[in-house]
Design an enzyme around this catalytic site. Structure first.
Site, PDB file in Angstrom:
ATOM      1  N   CYS A   1      -1.583  29.020 -17.282  1.00 31.36           N
ATOM      2  CA  CYS A   1      -0.909  28.773 -18.562  1.00 31.36           C
ATOM      3  C   CYS A   1       0.009  29.919 -18.982  1.00 31.36           C
ATOM      4  O   CYS A   1       0.809  29.757 -19.898  1.00 31.36           O
ATOM      5  CB  CYS A   1      -1.950  28.502 -19.645  1.00 31.36           C
TER       6      CYS A   1
ATOM      7  N   HIS B   1       1.301  29.295 -26.294  1.00 29.85           N
ATOM      8  CA  HIS B   1       0.835  28.278 -25.350  1.00 29.85           C
ATOM      9  C   HIS B   1       0.033  27.233 -26.122  1.00 29.85           C
ATOM     10  O   HIS B   1      -0.841  27.578 -26.934  1.00 29.85           O
ATOM     11  CB  HIS B   1      -0.013  28.951 -24.273  1.00 29.85           C
TER      12      HIS B   1
ATOM     13  N   ASN C   1      -2.670  20.170 -23.588  1.00 34.29           N
ATOM     14  CA  ASN C   1      -2.390  21.445 -22.928  1.00 34.29           C
ATOM     15  C   ASN C   1      -1.708  21.142 -21.588  1.00 34.29           C
ATOM     16  O   ASN C   1      -2.354  20.641 -20.676  1.00 34.29           O
ATOM     17  CB  ASN C   1      -3.709  22.195 -22.738  1.00 34.29           C
TER      18      ASN C   1
HETATM   19  O1  UT7 Z   1      -4.908  27.007 -21.384  1.00 31.62           O
HETATM   20  C1  UT7 Z   1      -5.988  27.806 -21.783  1.00 31.62           C
HETATM   21  C2  UT7 Z   1      -7.130  27.014 -21.478  1.00 31.62           C
HETATM   22  N1  UT7 Z   1      -8.154  26.600 -22.293  1.00 31.62           N
HETATM   23  C3  UT7 Z   1      -8.349  26.820 -23.599  1.00 31.62           C
HETATM   24  O2  UT7 Z   1      -7.599  27.438 -24.301  1.00 31.62           O
HETATM   25  C4  UT7 Z   1      -9.597  26.268 -24.154  1.00 31.62           C
HETATM   26  C5  UT7 Z   1     -10.209  27.161 -25.203  1.00 31.62           C
HETATM   27  N2  UT7 Z   1     -11.405  26.567 -25.790  1.00 31.62           N
HETATM   28  C6  UT7 Z   1     -11.336  25.514 -26.630  1.00 31.62           C
HETATM   29  O3  UT7 Z   1     -10.273  25.015 -26.948  1.00 31.62           O
HETATM   30  C7  UT7 Z   1     -12.633  25.013 -27.224  1.00 31.62           C
HETATM   31  O4  UT7 Z   1     -13.669  25.882 -26.848  1.00 31.62           O
HETATM   32  C8  UT7 Z   1     -12.989  23.561 -26.767  1.00 31.62           C
HETATM   33  C9  UT7 Z   1     -12.045  22.572 -27.442  1.00 31.62           C
HETATM   34  C10 UT7 Z   1     -12.900  23.421 -25.272  1.00 31.62           C
HETATM   35  C11 UT7 Z   1     -14.408  23.228 -27.206  1.00 31.62           C
HETATM   36  O5  UT7 Z   1     -14.533  23.407 -28.621  1.00 31.62           O
HETATM   37  P1  UT7 Z   1     -15.764  24.218 -29.223  1.00 31.62           P
HETATM   38  O6  UT7 Z   1     -15.638  24.165 -30.695  1.00 31.62           O
HETATM   39  O7  UT7 Z   1     -15.757  25.566 -28.577  1.00 31.62           O
HETATM   40  O8  UT7 Z   1     -16.977  23.350 -28.785  1.00 31.62           O
HETATM   41  P2  UT7 Z   1     -18.265  23.766 -27.935  1.00 31.62           P
HETATM   42  O9  UT7 Z   1     -17.911  23.915 -26.493  1.00 31.62           O
HETATM   43  O10 UT7 Z   1     -18.940  24.903 -28.609  1.00 31.62           O
HETATM   44  O11 UT7 Z   1     -19.153  22.518 -28.115  1.00 31.62           O
HETATM   45  C12 UT7 Z   1     -19.694  22.157 -29.404  1.00 31.62           C
HETATM   46  C13 UT7 Z   1     -20.489  20.888 -29.241  1.00 31.62           C
HETATM   47  C14 UT7 Z   1     -21.486  20.935 -28.090  1.00 31.62           C
HETATM   48  O12 UT7 Z   1     -22.612  20.190 -28.495  1.00 31.62           O
HETATM   49  P3  UT7 Z   1     -23.945  20.937 -29.021  1.00 31.62           P
HETATM   50  O13 UT7 Z   1     -24.355  21.838 -27.905  1.00 31.62           O
HETATM   51  O14 UT7 Z   1     -23.512  21.679 -30.245  1.00 31.62           O
HETATM   52  O15 UT7 Z   1     -24.864  19.805 -29.268  1.00 31.62           O
HETATM   53  C15 UT7 Z   1     -20.778  20.232 -26.968  1.00 31.62           C
HETATM   54  O16 UT7 Z   1     -21.676  19.638 -26.067  1.00 31.62           O
HETATM   55  O17 UT7 Z   1     -19.593  19.807 -28.930  1.00 31.62           O
HETATM   56  C16 UT7 Z   1     -20.015  19.182 -27.723  1.00 31.62           C
HETATM   57  N3  UT7 Z   1     -18.826  18.733 -27.013  1.00 31.62           N
HETATM   58  C17 UT7 Z   1     -18.230  17.556 -27.239  1.00 31.62           C
HETATM   59  N4  UT7 Z   1     -18.534  16.548 -28.084  1.00 31.62           N
HETATM   60  C18 UT7 Z   1     -17.737  15.483 -28.105  1.00 31.62           C
HETATM   61  C19 UT7 Z   1     -18.113  19.405 -26.050  1.00 31.62           C
HETATM   62  N5  UT7 Z   1     -17.072  18.655 -25.683  1.00 31.62           N
HETATM   63  C20 UT7 Z   1     -17.124  17.509 -26.396  1.00 31.62           C
HETATM   64  C21 UT7 Z   1     -16.317  16.368 -26.447  1.00 31.62           C
HETATM   65  N6  UT7 Z   1     -16.649  15.370 -27.311  1.00 31.62           N
HETATM   66  N7  UT7 Z   1     -15.214  16.218 -25.674  1.00 31.62           N
END
Ligand code: UT7
Length: 335
Positions: free
Chosen positions: A118, A260, A290
């Site tokens: 990215c 980005h 993204n």
């Molecule tokens: O190009 C650079 C590349 N990548 C990035 O910049 C990504 C950077 N990270 C992010 O954008 C965020 O961390 C994400 C959008 C990927 C995830 O958001 P988050 O607020 O960090 O969520 P999390 O991973 O902490 O997950 C929170 C909850 C979890 O459930 P529990 O453990 O709290 O019960 C996950 O299992 O949300 C759950 N979860 C989902 N639920 C519904 C994770 N993905 C999903 C989903 N739909 N797609």
């Protein structure tokens, strides 16, 4: 070798291309356990474009974006001396840039790929400016293109909601130093944390019994979203401030912040840390997700076509992602 008097970089034109086929959040709910509400509120993404069909590839997207940029300034592809294709999803591990050169009929251009996920576009643009400012080349085409849809595990809800396919292009040319538009840059790598976001090669379990070598294939994207989020929100503002300081500029000089397009929450958190108004932020990830190396040139091209960017505007571009890599470029816009 051109004259060393030509020590500046001019940006002549931009172009972009996205596939026709769209995928909404609602459609993703048919693939994994998620919801439009979760994806929208956690990322800001509503839909993304995917390259479908067996006869189209990253070459088509990259070439279309480049052709659009060339058309805007009625430039012949034969005028291009160098093509840098920033991509992490080539259709050939030996590189895809030469296929873009052939398809574009850029007969006089040297071409190569640059892999930095990215951050790829920012790194490629800065690489191009070094060739221009050293006098080695006169005209460079930089393309950021990625088709991450081909490398996603579509049953992994942690990653499959995020990415889309696209390409964005920029044509740069050497110029006199006082017309220089790329004012400065600040680039970083921290390979210790590469495993937070990777698309790794993995050996098969068994080795060739005669040669003793292992062969294998590439896995899908794997990502520790939380860690990548924390990395981006902590490091990107520092990179921007360092870059501005080196140029004796301050946050108040920024006309547009073009980060980005990974996650709306990351973008607003960075803006918050810099105390920059949300009205100065370019965001289009709601429509495309993204798009990795394409995200910055795609958003820039769209902002230009929407007449948002004016002469002498100061644009701060920051890329961040796998590697981990991140970096900033400060640009003074001129038409
Ligand atoms: O190009 C650079 C590349 N990548 C990035 O910049 C990504 C950077 N990270 C992010 O954008 C965020 O961390 C994400 C959008 C990927 C995830 O958001 P988050 O607020 O960090 O969520 P999390 O991973 O902490 O997950 C929170 C909850 C979890 O459930 P529990 O453990 O709290 O019960 C996950 O299992 O949300 C759950 N979860 C989902 N639920 C519904 C994770 N993905 C999903 C989903 N739909 N797609």
């Amino acid at each position: 070798m051109k004259s060393l008097m030509m020590q500046g970089t001019r940006i002549l034109a931009t172009g972009s291309a996205v596939p026709n086929s769209g995928l909404s959040n609602e459609q993703i709910t048919q693939l994994v356990d998620t919801s439009d509400e979760w994806i929208s509120t956690r990322t800001g993404i509503q839909e993304r474009r995917l390259l479908t069909g067996s006869n189209t590839s990253i070459i088509d997207l990259a070439t279309l974006a480049a052709s659009k940029a060339l058309d805007k300034i009625s430039m012949s592809p034969c005028q291009i001396d160098l093509i840098i294709l920033a991509t992490s999803t080539p259709n050939d591990l030996f590189g895809s840039a030469s296929q873009v050169q052939a398809k574009l009929k850029a007969l006089n251009a040297v071409s190569f790929d640059l892999t930095a996920a990215c951050s790829g576009f920012v790194l490629a643009m800065i690489t191009a400016s070094q060739f221009l400012q050293s006098g080695s080349y006169d005209t460079v085409l930089v393309i950021g293109a990625d088709v991450l849809s081909k490398w996603i595990d579509w049953s992994d809800r942690n990653t499959c909601i995020l990415f889309g396919d696209a390409a964005g292009a920029m044509i740069l040319q050497s110029c006199l130093k006082n017309n220089n538009q790329i004012l400065g840059f600040q680039l970083n790598t921290n390979g210790d944390h590469y495993s937070q976001l990777c698309l790794s090669y993995k050996n098969n379990k068994s080795k060739n019994p005669v040669l003793g070598i292992y062969q294998g294939s590439f896995n899908y994207i794997s990502m520790n979203g939380k860690e990548v989020y924390k990395f981006a929100v902590s490091q990107v503002p520092l990179s921007i401030l360092k870059c501005l300081n080196s140029l004796n500029l301050s946050v108040s000089d920024i006309s547009w912040l073009l980060l980005h397009q990974a996650n709306k929450r990351i973008i607003t958190a960075v803006a918050d840390k810099l105390s920059i108004s949300l009205s100065k932020i370019i965001i289009n990830l709601n429509k495309y997700g993204n798009t990795s190396a394409a995200s910055i040139p795609l958003a820039l091209d769209e902002a230009i076509s929407q007449n948002k960017i004016f002469n002498n505007d100061i644009l701060v571009m920051s890329g961040f992602g796998a590697g981990l890599t991140w970096g900033t470029a400060v640009i003074k816009w001129k038409y």
